[in-house]
Design a protein around this motif. Structure first.
Motif, short mmCIF file in Angstrom:
data_model
loop_
_atom_site.label_atom_id
_atom_site.label_comp_id
_atom_site.label_asym_id
_atom_site.label_seq_id
_atom_site.Cartn_x
_atom_site.Cartn_y
_atom_site.Cartn_z
N TYR A 85 0.91 -1.13 0.00
CA TYR A 85 0.00 0.00 0.00
C TYR A 85 0.95 1.18 0.00
CZ TYR A 85 -4.16 -2.71 1.45
OH TYR A 85 -5.20 -3.58 1.52
N GLN A 133 -8.88 3.21 2.90
CA GLN A 133 -9.18 1.79 3.04
C GLN A 133 -9.00 1.13 1.68
OE1 GLN A 133 -9.05 -0.93 4.79
NE2 GLN A 133 -10.41 -0.01 6.25
N ARG A 134 -7.91 0.41 1.48
CA ARG A 134 -7.60 -0.20 0.19
C ARG A 134 -7.97 -1.67 0.12
NH1 ARG A 134 -3.44 2.99 -2.68
NH2 ARG A 134 -3.08 4.82 -1.42
N GLY A 135 -8.02 -2.36 1.22
CA GLY A 135 -8.22 -3.80 1.22
C GLY A 135 -9.61 -4.24 0.83
N CYS A 189 -4.12 -5.19 5.58
CA CYS A 189 -4.12 -5.24 4.10
C CYS A 189 -4.33 -6.70 3.66
CB CYS A 189 -2.85 -4.65 3.53
SG CYS A 189 -1.33 -5.10 4.36
N ASP A 222 -6.08 -8.02 1.21
CA ASP A 222 -5.96 -8.37 -0.20
C ASP A 222 -4.52 -8.72 -0.55
OD1 ASP A 222 -5.27 -5.68 0.20
OD2 ASP A 222 -5.91 -5.07 -1.80
N ASP A 245 2.53 -1.79 4.47
CA ASP A 245 1.48 -0.77 4.36
C ASP A 245 2.11 0.57 4.72
OD1 ASP A 245 -0.68 0.92 4.67
OD2 ASP A 245 -1.86 -0.48 5.88
N SER A 259 -0.31 3.36 6.41
CA SER A 259 -0.66 3.19 7.82
C SER A 259 0.52 3.44 8.74
CB SER A 259 -1.20 1.78 8.08
OG SER A 259 -2.41 1.60 7.38
N SER A 302 -1.25 -1.59 -4.59
CA SER A 302 -2.70 -1.49 -4.48
C SER A 302 -3.09 -0.02 -4.63
CB SER A 302 -3.15 -2.01 -3.12
OG SER A 302 -4.54 -1.85 -2.97
#
Length: 181
Positions: A8, A15-17, A36, A38, A55, A58, A81
């Motif tokens: 990420y 919120q990417r997941g 994460c 995904d 990530d 984060s 992502s």
């Protein structure tokens, strides 16, 4: 065995997941950072490779932190992502890391690329991207890492540098052939 980096990218905490729930976490009132997942699923599929998963958003890390990690890890493939709202910023990060990636293939993964219209793709500078995953990453990533693009729901650059689109459907099915109740 290849070095595969799953990230990420640095930037706005989004919120990417959950591709269906892309919330700006910095602006949210009651939303927390999630794992994460995904990219975790992708890491599990890639168990026969050396996988680096981080990530950056984060952890409030910078593009320079990412560049340093790329120089240390020397990935063959970098998977990033992205979200609908961060795509332009994420493409700028790709431009920043590309000179330091020593020929690594750059893969972009995100819901924005699920069966994309050419008009939308034309708005984006995808010159530094080699493969785009628009479907679920865990179904595609192993073949993509191996350079096998005979997988649904991706776009890949051919030998002339032109993106080719594979078949888009649900988990390998044509949407038109699915039975409806």
């Amino acid at each position: 065995m290849k070095n595969i980096m799953l990230i990420y990218p640095p930037g706005t905490a989004v919120q990417r997941g959950e591709d269906r729930c892309q919330i700006n976490l910095d602006a949210a009132v009651a939303q927390g950072i999630r794992a994460c997942n995904d990219l975790g699923y992708a890491a599990a599929v890639l168990k026969n490779h050396n996988v680096f998963l981080k990530d950056y958003q984060s952890e409030h890390l910078t593009v320079q932190d990412l560049v340093d990690d790329i120089k240390d890890f020397k990935p063959a493939v970098v998977v990033i992502s992205t979200t609908n709202t961060t795509i332009f910023d994420d493409l700028e990060i790709v431009k920043a890391i590309k000179p330091h990636s020593a020929g690594a293939r750059i893969v972009l993964k995100g819901a924005i690329f699920y069966d994309p219209e050419q008009q939308m793709l034309d708005l984006l500078d995808l010159s530094d991207i080699d493969v785009i995953i628009g479907g679920e990453i865990d179904f595609a990533i192993e073949k993509v890492v191996e350079g096998d693009y005979s997988v649904d729901n991706i776009l890949y650059k051919d030998e002339n540098g032109v993106f080719q689109k594979t078949r888009f459907g649900v988990w390998g099915e044509d949407l038109d052939s699915r039975p409806f109740p």
